[in-house]
Each structure stands twice: as structure tokens, then as C-alpha cells.
Motif scaffolding. Structure first.
Motif, PDB file in Angstrom:
ATOM      1  N   ILE A 181      46.563  36.552  28.442  1.00 14.16           N
ATOM      2  CA  ILE A 181      47.897  37.157  28.409  1.00 14.16           C
ATOM      3  C   ILE A 181      48.840  36.347  27.526  1.00 14.16           C
ATOM      4  N   CYS A 182      49.568  37.047  26.673  1.00 12.82           N
ATOM      5  CA  CYS A 182      50.558  36.451  25.780  1.00 12.82           C
ATOM      6  C   CYS A 182      51.951  36.845  26.274  1.00 12.82           C
ATOM      7  N   VAL A 183      52.863  35.879  26.317  1.00 14.60           N
ATOM      8  CA  VAL A 183      54.213  36.112  26.836  1.00 14.60           C
ATOM      9  C   VAL A 183      55.252  35.840  25.752  1.00 14.60           C
ATOM     10  N   LEU A 184      56.242  36.732  25.642  1.00 13.57           N
ATOM     11  CA  LEU A 184      57.340  36.552  24.699  1.00 13.57           C
ATOM     12  C   LEU A 184      58.660  36.525  25.464  1.00 13.57           C
ATOM     13  N   GLY A 185      59.512  35.545  25.139  1.00 15.97           N
ATOM     14  CA  GLY A 185      60.817  35.483  25.782  1.00 15.97           C
ATOM     15  C   GLY A 185      61.774  34.601  25.014  1.00 15.97           C
ATOM     16  N   ASP A 186      63.073  34.858  25.186  1.00 17.99           N
ATOM     17  CA  ASP A 186      64.090  34.076  24.485  1.00 17.99           C
ATOM     18  C   ASP A 186      64.463  32.803  25.223  1.00 17.99           C
ATOM     19  N   ASN A 187      64.168  32.746  26.524  1.00 22.33           N
ATOM     20  CA  ASN A 187      64.592  31.626  27.356  1.00 22.33           C
ATOM     21  C   ASN A 187      63.403  30.716  27.668  1.00 22.33           C
ATOM     22  N   LEU A 188      63.446  29.501  27.144  1.00 25.26           N
ATOM     23  CA  LEU A 188      62.330  28.579  27.340  1.00 25.26           C
ATOM     24  C   LEU A 188      62.125  28.220  28.808  1.00 25.26           C
ATOM     25  N   ILE A 189      63.215  28.085  29.552  1.00 24.25           N
ATOM     26  CA  ILE A 189      63.120  27.707  30.964  1.00 24.25           C
ATOM     27  C   ILE A 189      62.643  28.876  31.822  1.00 24.25           C
ATOM     28  N   ASN A 190      63.233  30.036  31.630  1.00 23.06           N
ATOM     29  CA  ASN A 190      62.907  31.194  32.469  1.00 23.06           C
ATOM     30  C   ASN A 190      61.612  31.895  32.079  1.00 23.06           C
ATOM     31  N   ASP A 191      61.345  31.970  30.777  1.00 22.65           N
ATOM     32  CA  ASP A 191      60.222  32.774  30.292  1.00 22.65           C
ATOM     33  C   ASP A 191      58.979  31.964  29.941  1.00 22.65           C
ATOM     34  N   ILE A 192      59.167  30.936  29.132  1.00 26.83           N
ATOM     35  CA  ILE A 192      58.018  30.232  28.560  1.00 26.83           C
ATOM     36  C   ILE A 192      57.399  29.215  29.515  1.00 26.83           C
ATOM     37  N   ALA A 193      58.212  28.330  30.077  1.00 30.82           N
ATOM     38  CA  ALA A 193      57.677  27.277  30.953  1.00 30.82           C
ATOM     39  C   ALA A 193      56.861  27.828  32.122  1.00 30.82           C
ATOM     40  N   PRO A 194      57.378  28.788  32.897  1.00 30.06           N
ATOM     41  CA  PRO A 194      56.590  29.292  34.032  1.00 30.06           C
ATOM     42  C   PRO A 194      55.328  30.035  33.606  1.00 30.06           C
ATOM     43  N   ALA A 195      55.384  30.707  32.452  1.00 31.30           N
ATOM     44  CA  ALA A 195      54.192  31.410  31.960  1.00 31.30           C
ATOM     45  C   ALA A 195      53.107  30.408  31.578  1.00 31.30           C
ATOM     46  N   GLN A 196      53.515  29.319  30.932  1.00 27.17           N
ATOM     47  CA  GLN A 196      52.549  28.294  30.538  1.00 27.17           C
ATOM     48  C   GLN A 196      51.943  27.598  31.755  1.00 27.17           C
ATOM     49  N   ILE A 197      52.733  27.421  32.795  1.00 29.42           N
ATOM     50  CA  ILE A 197      52.244  26.757  34.004  1.00 29.42           C
ATOM     51  C   ILE A 197      51.039  27.484  34.586  1.00 29.42           C
ATOM     52  N   VAL A 198      51.053  28.814  34.516  1.00 29.98           N
ATOM     53  CA  VAL A 198      49.935  29.579  35.089  1.00 29.98           C
ATOM     54  C   VAL A 198      48.847  29.867  34.062  1.00 29.98           C
ATOM     55  N   GLY A 199      48.991  29.322  32.843  1.00 26.24           N
ATOM     56  CA  GLY A 199      47.925  29.435  31.856  1.00 26.24           C
ATOM     57  C   GLY A 199      48.083  30.504  30.804  1.00 26.24           C
ATOM     58  N   MET A 200      49.277  31.067  30.673  1.00 27.90           N
ATOM     59  CA  MET A 200      49.516  32.080  29.647  1.00 27.90           C
ATOM     60  C   MET A 200      49.978  31.428  28.347  1.00 27.90           C
ATOM     61  N   TYR A 201      49.877  32.169  27.263  1.00 33.68           N
ATOM     62  CA  TYR A 201      50.296  31.698  25.941  1.00 33.68           C
ATOM     63  C   TYR A 201      51.753  32.102  25.739  1.00 33.68           C
ATOM     64  N   GLY A 202      52.636  31.116  25.571  1.00 38.95           N
ATOM     65  CA  GLY A 202      54.064  31.392  25.518  1.00 38.95           C
ATOM     66  C   GLY A 202      54.661  31.343  24.125  1.00 38.95           C
ATOM     67  N   ILE A 203      55.295  32.440  23.731  1.00 41.22           N
ATOM     68  CA  ILE A 203      55.935  32.526  22.418  1.00 41.22           C
ATOM     69  C   ILE A 203      57.447  32.617  22.593  1.00 41.22           C
ATOM     70  N   HIS A 204      58.151  31.711  21.947  1.00 38.91           N
ATOM     71  CA  HIS A 204      59.608  31.673  22.053  1.00 38.91           C
ATOM     72  C   HIS A 204      60.246  32.620  21.042  1.00 38.91           C
ATOM     73  N   ALA A 205      61.015  33.586  21.544  1.00 39.61           N
ATOM     74  CA  ALA A 205      61.775  34.497  20.677  1.00 39.61           C
ATOM     75  C   ALA A 205      63.079  33.790  20.310  1.00 39.61           C
ATOM     76  N   ARG A 206      62.986  32.890  19.353  1.00 43.37           N
ATOM     77  CA  ARG A 206      64.137  32.045  19.016  1.00 43.37           C
ATOM     78  C   ARG A 206      65.319  32.861  18.508  1.00 43.37           C
ATOM     79  N   TYR A 207      65.036  34.037  17.943  1.00 41.25           N
ATOM     80  CA  TYR A 207      66.105  34.885  17.417  1.00 41.25           C
ATOM     81  C   TYR A 207      67.080  35.340  18.507  1.00 41.25           C
ATOM     82  N   GLY A 208      66.643  35.344  19.768  1.00 36.47           N
ATOM     83  CA  GLY A 208      67.516  35.796  20.849  1.00 36.47           C
ATOM     84  C   GLY A 208      68.085  34.676  21.700  1.00 36.47           C
ATOM     85  N   ASN A 209      67.705  33.439  21.390  1.00 36.63           N
ATOM     86  CA  ASN A 209      68.123  32.302  22.210  1.00 36.63           C
ATOM     87  C   ASN A 209      69.574  31.912  21.947  1.00 36.63           C
ATOM     88  N   ARG A 210      70.349  31.770  23.017  1.00 37.64           N
ATOM     89  CA  ARG A 210      71.739  31.329  22.894  1.00 37.64           C
ATOM     90  C   ARG A 210      71.976  30.015  23.630  1.00 37.64           C
TER      91      ARG A 210
END
Length: 238
Positions: A181-210
């Protein structure tokens, strides 16, 4: 679908073959600029009532215990600036929702990109902290609801990001192992970190990060993209 994926941010020194069967995407600020829509709605409300500052309204909504999108949060602010008439409150709340929804516009490449992913046979799920009613509405507004096979929201699963359980449950709902499973999200804390913890591939949507770097210090995504279309080669779609 076999693809070569860059691991850990912009480091191209480690390329690992990956197979993704599922693509999980965040909604707000990943598929469309939700922050901008809220800002537009806040300015419209302040203009309508003729009192207060839009920045104060946004801050009040963000920190409200009722939730950023609840009518109760908006009414609390309106009461604070002296507006208590029921009919006026209804007009203002309705106008806030109308302006917000008018400004829910997909980022460039989102609709065509999701269509490519869908037609490539990769199942798409949406993982969001918004309530399902709001998520459904926004997916329809940007014209991609028919591409989403599963919607994962707090009122459906009883958990919110950044709990890793959200992504573990998402994997169970999608019926695929987390490593596929591949995960895309703008928030590193909410989207990427928890996805990586369970073994998913996390892609940061930097264009939406504020958020500032300090807020997400220590979280290193597997890949970073600055436009939605860049997800296509990562998923191995030609």
C-alpha cells in the motif's frame, strides 16, 4: 504492478522494487486546497457580518472542541462577536458552507491522475479526519467519488489520524498487506508517520503542506512530490 521507488525523501541512492496494489490518499490539502477554501469562507462571513477579523475566526474554528467544520464552532465565534439571532446565525452558517464548497477545487492533475491510477487497476482509498458526510460531499464536488473504493473516516472506524491504527484498519478494509500500500498526504505527522509505522510507503504531498519544518521534525517520507502528477511514475504507471 512492479515499480522502482525512491526511498526516504529525495535520496536517490537507494532504489527498491515495490509492488503497490492499493493507493491511499488524504483529502484536505492533498487533493484540493482546503485551507484556502476555509480562508475564503471566513473572509466572506466577516464581510457579511461586518465585524471581527477572518484570522480570528479561522483560529477559533481550528481550536474549537466541536471540530473545525462544525456549525457549533462557527456559532460560538458569532456569539462571541455579539451575533445571537437564530435567523441571522442560520444565514451566516449557510453562507460559510456555500463559499467553502465553491472553493473546493482539485489541484492540477488530481482528477486525471486518479483516473489513471484507477484504470491501471490500483484500488484507491481515501483516509481523512473529516466526517464521512463532509468527505463524501467534497469527493463529489471534485468529481472523483466514483474512483474511490473505500472511505476511511473517524465516524466509520472510530479512530483518527495520527493513530497508526487508522492505517492498519485501512489495510484490513482494503484487504491488502501494508507493504503493498502506498500513502499520499500533505501532513507528515498525521499522514506519513503513522502509515510508515505499519509498513506502508509514505509519499509527502509537499505542494499542500502549510506546516513549518519544526512541526514535523524527524519524520522522513519515503518520497516527496511537488505536484500530484508525480505520483504516477512512483506507482509504476506509464
Amino acid at each position: 504492478m512492479l515499480c522502482l521507488c525512491i526511498r526516504k525523501g529525495d535520496d536517490t541512492s537507494s532504489i527498491i522494487p515495490m509492488k503497490f496494489d492499493v493507493f491511499l490518499t488524504d483529502l484536505d490539502n492533498t487533493l484540493y486546497d482546503f485551507a484556502a477554501a476555509m480562508e475564503c469562507a471566513s473572509r466572506a462571513v466577516i464581510s457579511l457580518i461586518g465585524i471581527g477579523e477572518s484570522e480570528d475566526l479561522i483560529r477559533s474554528l481550528i481550536f474549537s472542541p466541536h471540530g473545525v467544520e462544525s456549525r457549533e464552532a462557527l456559532i460560538e465565534y458569532l456569539n462571541l462577536v455579539g451575533i445571537e439571532d437564530e435567523s441571522t446565525l442560520k444565514v451566516v452558517c449557510d453562507e460559510f458552507e456555500r463559499i467553502k464548497n465553491v472553493n473546493i477545487i482539485p489541484y492540477p492533475g488530481v482528477v486525471s491522475g486518479l483516473q489513471q491510477i484507477f484504470h491501471a487497476g490500483i484500488r484507491i482509498g481515501a483516509v481523512t479526519n473529516a466526517l464521512s458526510c463532509h468527505a463524501e460531499e467534497r469527493l463529489k464536488l471534485i468529481g472523483v467519488r466514483n474512483l474511490i473504493s473505500s472511505l476511511i473516516t473517524p465516524d466509520i472506524i472510530g479512530k483518527k489520524k495520527p493513530s497508526p491504527e487508522v492505517y492498519q484498519l485501512a489495510a484490513e478494509i482494503m484487504n491488502h498487506p501494508t507493504c503493498r500500500i502506498c500513502v499520499l498526504g500533505d501532513n507528515l505527522i498525521n499522514d506519513i508517520a503513522p502509515a510508515q509505522i505499519v509498513g506502508m510507503y509514505g509519499i509527502h504531498a509537499r505542494y499542500g503542506n502549510r506546516l513549518s519544518e519544526e512541526y514535523s521534525k524527524g519524520v522522513i517520507p519515503d518520497s516527496v512530490i511537488d505536484q500530484f502528477e508525480s505520483i504516477i511514475p512512483i506507482l509504476g504507471i506509464s
